[in-house]
Motif scaffolding. Sequence first.
Motif, PDB file in Angstrom:
ATOM      1  N   GLY A 218       0.823  -1.202   0.000  1.00  0.00           N
ATOM      2  CA  GLY A 218       0.000   0.000   0.000  1.00  0.00           C
ATOM      3  C   GLY A 218       0.857   1.252   0.000  1.00  0.00           C
ATOM      4  N   ARG A 219       0.210   2.384   0.175  1.00  0.00           N
ATOM      5  CA  ARG A 219       0.942   3.648   0.256  1.00  0.00           C
ATOM      6  C   ARG A 219       0.518   4.382   1.529  1.00  0.00           C
ATOM      7  N   VAL A 220       1.418   5.150   2.067  1.00  0.00           N
ATOM      8  CA  VAL A 220       1.122   5.917   3.269  1.00  0.00           C
ATOM      9  C   VAL A 220       0.228   7.103   2.896  1.00  0.00           C
ATOM     10  N   VAL A 221      -0.874   7.239   3.634  1.00  0.00           N
ATOM     11  CA  VAL A 221      -1.772   8.378   3.452  1.00  0.00           C
ATOM     12  C   VAL A 221      -1.258   9.488   4.365  1.00  0.00           C
ATOM     13  N   GLU A 222      -0.516  10.429   3.802  1.00  0.00           N
ATOM     14  CA  GLU A 222       0.200  11.417   4.607  1.00  0.00           C
ATOM     15  C   GLU A 222      -0.716  12.272   5.482  1.00  0.00           C
ATOM     16  N   PRO A 223      -1.877  12.758   4.974  1.00  0.00           N
ATOM     17  CA  PRO A 223      -2.745  13.540   5.871  1.00  0.00           C
ATOM     18  C   PRO A 223      -3.241  12.730   7.063  1.00  0.00           C
ATOM     19  N   LEU A 224      -3.530  11.436   6.837  1.00  0.00           N
ATOM     20  CA  LEU A 224      -3.961  10.572   7.935  1.00  0.00           C
ATOM     21  C   LEU A 224      -2.813  10.367   8.917  1.00  0.00           C
ATOM     22  N   LEU A 225      -1.623  10.127   8.412  1.00  0.00           N
ATOM     23  CA  LEU A 225      -0.471   9.931   9.291  1.00  0.00           C
ATOM     24  C   LEU A 225      -0.221  11.178  10.134  1.00  0.00           C
ATOM     25  N   ALA A 226      -0.317  12.342   9.513  1.00  0.00           N
ATOM     26  CA  ALA A 226      -0.110  13.586  10.252  1.00  0.00           C
ATOM     27  C   ALA A 226      -1.146  13.746  11.355  1.00  0.00           C
ATOM     28  N   GLN A 265      -5.917  -1.101   2.391  1.00  0.00           N
ATOM     29  CA  GLN A 265      -4.499  -1.445   2.351  1.00  0.00           C
ATOM     30  C   GLN A 265      -3.626  -0.225   2.634  1.00  0.00           C
ATOM     31  N   ASP A 266      -4.054   0.936   2.165  1.00  0.00           N
ATOM     32  CA  ASP A 266      -3.292   2.156   2.436  1.00  0.00           C
ATOM     33  C   ASP A 266      -3.364   2.549   3.913  1.00  0.00           C
ATOM     34  N   VAL A 267      -4.500   2.287   4.542  1.00  0.00           N
ATOM     35  CA  VAL A 267      -4.601   2.531   5.984  1.00  0.00           C
ATOM     36  C   VAL A 267      -3.639   1.614   6.725  1.00  0.00           C
ATOM     37  N   GLN A 268      -3.546   0.358   6.300  1.00  0.00           N
ATOM     38  CA  GLN A 268      -2.604  -0.567   6.937  1.00  0.00           C
ATOM     39  C   GLN A 268      -1.171  -0.065   6.792  1.00  0.00           C
ATOM     40  N   SER A 269      -0.834   0.415   5.610  1.00  0.00           N
ATOM     41  CA  SER A 269       0.497   0.959   5.386  1.00  0.00           C
ATOM     42  C   SER A 269       0.750   2.161   6.294  1.00  0.00           C
ATOM     43  N   THR A 270      -0.280   2.994   6.475  1.00  0.00           N
ATOM     44  CA  THR A 270      -0.161   4.183   7.309  1.00  0.00           C
ATOM     45  C   THR A 270      -0.012   3.813   8.782  1.00  0.00           C
ATOM     46  N   LEU A 271      -0.744   2.797   9.233  1.00  0.00           N
ATOM     47  CA  LEU A 271      -0.633   2.360  10.626  1.00  0.00           C
ATOM     48  C   LEU A 271       0.751   1.773  10.907  1.00  0.00           C
ATOM     49  N   THR A 272       1.299   1.057   9.953  1.00  0.00           N
ATOM     50  CA  THR A 272       2.652   0.525  10.113  1.00  0.00           C
ATOM     51  C   THR A 272       3.657   1.665  10.201  1.00  0.00           C
ATOM     52  N   GLU A 273       3.464   2.682   9.348  1.00  0.00           N
ATOM     53  CA  GLU A 273       4.345   3.845   9.378  1.00  0.00           C
ATOM     54  C   GLU A 273       4.199   4.607  10.689  1.00  0.00           C
ATOM     55  N   LEU A 274       2.985   4.648  11.242  1.00  0.00           N
ATOM     56  CA  LEU A 274       2.765   5.303  12.531  1.00  0.00           C
ATOM     57  C   LEU A 274       3.619   4.650  13.616  1.00  0.00           C
ATOM     58  N   THR A 275       3.609   3.330  13.667  1.00  0.00           N
ATOM     59  CA  THR A 275       4.423   2.625  14.655  1.00  0.00           C
ATOM     60  C   THR A 275       5.905   2.911  14.434  1.00  0.00           C
ATOM     61  N   ALA A 276       6.369   2.789  13.187  1.00  0.00           N
ATOM     62  CA  ALA A 276       7.777   3.023  12.896  1.00  0.00           C
ATOM     63  C   ALA A 276       8.174   4.458  13.207  1.00  0.00           C
ATOM     64  N   HIS A 304       8.549  -5.627   6.875  1.00  0.00           N
ATOM     65  CA  HIS A 304       8.321  -4.276   6.368  1.00  0.00           C
ATOM     66  C   HIS A 304       8.541  -3.240   7.474  1.00  0.00           C
ATOM     67  N   LEU A 305       8.054  -3.515   8.666  1.00  0.00           N
ATOM     68  CA  LEU A 305       8.242  -2.604   9.795  1.00  0.00           C
ATOM     69  C   LEU A 305       9.724  -2.470  10.142  1.00  0.00           C
ATOM     70  N   MET A 306      10.447  -3.575  10.139  1.00  0.00           N
ATOM     71  CA  MET A 306      11.881  -3.523  10.446  1.00  0.00           C
ATOM     72  C   MET A 306      12.629  -2.694   9.400  1.00  0.00           C
TER      73      MET A 306
END
Length: 369
Positions: A218-226, A265-276, A304-306
């Motif tokens: 997926g791709r990170v949804v930057e506004p959601l991550l922010a 799937q993009d939300v999943q990518s964003t949640l993984t990025e949130l943790t990282a 992916h997280l690592m």
Amino acid sequence: MADLFIGLMSGTSMDGVDGVIADFSSGGLRVLQHASAGFDETLRLELMALNASGPDELHRAWLAGNALMRVYAEVAAKLLLRAGLEPEDIDAIGAHGQTVRHRPAMFDGTGYTIQLAQPALLAELTRIRVVADFRSRDVAAGGQGAPLAPVFHQAVFAHAGETAGVLNIGGISNITLLRADGSMQGFDCGPGNALMDAWCLQHTGQPYDHDGRWAAGGRVVEPLLASLLAEPYFSQSPPKSTGRDLFNRPWLAGHLQKAPDAAPQDVQSTLTELTARSCAQDVQRHAPGLTRLIVCGGGALNGHLMRRLAALLPQARVISSADAGLPPLQVEAAAFAWLARKCVRGEKLHLESTTGARGARVLGGIYPA
């Protein structure tokens, strides 16, 4: 007694119990056996439900604690069988219990932390002395009650002259910073696997994102991550601790209103990025000279997280705890075997720099065999 302790841990991922037999007879730590058992769906759902107020919750919590102890006893029996040991060979079991509420220093200034456990029942089922209720004394002493693992991480992973970190990514992530001067600091970073796992289960039917492959596609949804990273907890100064009381589905749902068209799937990518990102920010803020980051817990198995952690912390060598001598799913259970030994020996733990407790305390209550 041969200085053998069992550690049993069920963490904020709420997927089951990990256990080890730890041998301290040589002065260090050697894991003799590791075993685990998953929760059946009825128990898992009940434990999840008990994270929030509900009808008849005192009754339900006690019965859930009974059921949990039966899973703990199952894991202990597996460990003994595999090691060829008898109950009388074990000094004690360190039983963490299942955290369902974590509100230290709130309401009346003391607050509370609740780990469901019936240690008397576990002692009856296993015929082994049980040490439990590790966190409440720390809360009574003005501490957060969490994280407790940093003192164990320091004992097992610290190297003189090195600034390193131990990042445990369970349902919630917590970090221990081991500084070159011998000082230590630890605190909860924020969500670990809890949000990722819940979202993955909701949208794929799988309990977790195997190796982070769904997120990686997926791709990170930057506004959601922010929006997620704007949560005030992330900017709080340690000592601090958190749990599902904050990072839960309603919390996520509130933020998703700002990205209503985001693909699952993009939300999943964003949640993984949130943790990282939240973990990496804490390293950069509190230990900019860190050269090695040891990752344990289920998150260490998420490739992916690592990779994201390594990319966000280019100055550090990001490794699994397995490469430092202790496999990721054994670290927390081993920590509670170590904590049980400290309690049995009456040794006080200095957690002022991690939980904010007023001073050194002996943690845990003992239930004889």
